[in-house]
Enzyme design. Structure first.
Site, mmCIF file in Angstrom:
data_model
loop_
_atom_site.group_PDB
_atom_site.id
_atom_site.type_symbol
_atom_site.label_atom_id
_atom_site.label_comp_id
_atom_site.label_asym_id
_atom_site.label_seq_id
_atom_site.Cartn_x
_atom_site.Cartn_y
_atom_site.Cartn_z
ATOM 1 N N ASN A 149 17.716 30.793 40.758
ATOM 2 C CA ASN A 149 18.815 30.005 40.202
ATOM 3 C C ASN A 149 18.311 28.991 39.178
ATOM 4 O O ASN A 149 17.224 28.433 39.314
ATOM 5 C CB ASN A 149 19.678 29.352 41.292
ATOM 6 C CG ASN A 149 18.912 28.561 42.322
ATOM 7 O OD1 ASN A 149 17.776 28.880 42.647
ATOM 8 N ND2 ASN A 149 19.521 27.516 42.840
ATOM 9 N N GLU A 203 19.703 25.730 37.292
ATOM 10 C CA GLU A 203 20.777 24.740 37.250
ATOM 11 C C GLU A 203 20.799 24.005 35.920
ATOM 12 O O GLU A 203 19.908 24.172 35.078
ATOM 13 C CB GLU A 203 20.632 23.787 38.443
ATOM 14 C CG GLU A 203 20.791 24.542 39.757
ATOM 15 C CD GLU A 203 20.831 23.649 40.986
ATOM 16 O OE1 GLU A 203 20.518 22.453 40.887
ATOM 17 O OE2 GLU A 203 21.194 24.181 42.064
ATOM 18 N N CYS A 224 23.371 31.481 39.214
ATOM 19 C CA CYS A 224 22.797 31.955 40.483
ATOM 20 C C CYS A 224 21.628 32.911 40.232
ATOM 21 O O CYS A 224 21.587 33.617 39.206
ATOM 22 C CB CYS A 224 23.840 32.727 41.276
ATOM 23 S SG CYS A 224 25.203 31.753 41.910
ATOM 24 N N GLU A 232 20.975 35.736 41.694
ATOM 25 C CA GLU A 232 21.328 37.163 41.687
ATOM 26 C C GLU A 232 21.787 37.614 40.307
ATOM 27 O O GLU A 232 21.460 38.709 39.848
ATOM 28 C CB GLU A 232 22.452 37.438 42.698
ATOM 29 C CG GLU A 232 22.069 37.174 44.141
ATOM 30 C CD GLU A 232 22.320 35.729 44.599
ATOM 31 O OE1 GLU A 232 22.270 34.811 43.749
ATOM 32 O OE2 GLU A 232 22.539 35.531 45.796
ATOM 33 N N CYS A 247 27.066 34.793 46.556
ATOM 34 C CA CYS A 247 28.402 34.204 46.387
ATOM 35 C C CYS A 247 29.370 35.256 45.834
ATOM 36 O O CYS A 247 28.966 36.338 45.392
ATOM 37 C CB CYS A 247 28.338 32.993 45.453
ATOM 38 S SG CYS A 247 28.212 33.422 43.715
ATOM 39 N N CYS A 257 28.756 36.500 42.270
ATOM 40 C CA CYS A 257 27.608 37.413 42.197
ATOM 41 C C CYS A 257 27.972 38.783 42.756
ATOM 42 O O CYS A 257 27.584 39.819 42.209
ATOM 43 C CB CYS A 257 26.407 36.834 42.947
ATOM 44 S SG CYS A 257 25.618 35.497 42.029
HETATM 45 N N1 THU Z 1 23.210 29.989 44.373
HETATM 46 C C1 THU Z 1 22.595 31.170 44.079
HETATM 47 O O1 THU Z 1 21.604 31.209 43.346
HETATM 48 N N2 THU Z 1 23.122 32.298 44.602
HETATM 49 C C2 THU Z 1 24.236 32.341 45.386
HETATM 50 O O2 THU Z 1 24.692 33.417 45.719
HETATM 51 C C3 THU Z 1 24.844 31.102 45.856
HETATM 52 C C4 THU Z 1 24.370 29.856 45.224
HETATM 53 C C5 THU Z 1 22.676 28.769 43.774
HETATM 54 C C6 THU Z 1 23.578 28.154 42.741
HETATM 55 C C7 THU Z 1 23.163 26.712 42.792
HETATM 56 O O3 THU Z 1 22.075 26.532 41.905
HETATM 57 C C8 THU Z 1 22.689 26.496 44.211
HETATM 58 O O4 THU Z 1 22.486 27.778 44.762
HETATM 59 C C9 THU Z 1 23.669 25.733 45.083
HETATM 60 O O5 THU Z 1 24.933 26.297 45.034
#
Ligand code: THU
Length: 160
Positions: free
Chosen positions: A62, A64, A73, A75, A112, A115
């Site tokens: 991920n 940010e 994310c 994925e 999520c 994704c």
């Molecule tokens: N996140 C992912 O990388 N994948 C997911 O399926 C759920 C959330 C990340 C996004 C964000 O940077 C952090 O987790 C908190 O939500």
């Protein structure tokens, strides 16, 4: 009116040591990818590793952003990297691992909804199931046989 029932199933492993050698190796790649996630805001790091049919492994984590919705994310970083660098090459498996620097993540962390939707497009296009494995930092691992088993009533291009 009638009620319809949609069921799904998954394999639940007590921990990573119970996985097959191949699955374990892919999960270890996801764990390594997780360690370089850029997650200064949520402190929640996610790593994803895709195994392609040509045995190439594509990693993502991920990323940010100070403007929170601009982050992405793990994925989707991984699947878009695969789609961009290896167009048309089928994806056999996806392994995901998540951890947090502020809490202990010992439950399997599934992808999520956004994704799942993104990944489903690739699974539908390749006409072969993409197995998905996910875990936290410790403990149980979930393995599903396909992406769509995680996403009933999904939206796809046939509706357009
Ligand atoms: N996140 C992912 O990388 N994948 C997911 O399926 C759920 C959330 C990340 C996004 C964000 O940077 C952090 O987790 C908190 O939500």
């Amino acid at each position: 009116m009638k009620e319809i029932e949609i069921t799904t199933s998954a394999l639940l492993y007590n921990d990573i040591s119970e996985l097959s050698l191949d699955d374990k190796m892919l999960m270890h790649k996801a764990i390594e990818a997780r360690k370089t996630a850029y997650a200064p805001y949520s402190k929640f790091s996610v790593g994803a590793a895709l195994l392609l049919e040509n045995n190439q492994v594509v990693l993502g984590n991920n990323q940010e952003n100070a403007a929170y919705p601009s982050g992405m994310c793990a994925e989707r970083v991984a699947i878009w990297k695969a789609g961009s660098d290896f167009p048309g090459v089928k994806i056999k498996k996806l392994a995901i691992s998540a951890s947090s620097s502020i809490s202990r993540v010992d439950k399997p962390i599934g992808p999520c909804g956004a994704c799942r939707q993104t990944l489903s497009e690739y699974e539908i296009n390749q006409k072969e199931p993409m197995s998905v494995l996910f875990m936290g930092e410790f403990g149980e691992v979930v393995k599903t046989i396909s992406l769509l088993s995680l996403l009933p009533f999904s939206f796809d291009s046939s509706y357009l």
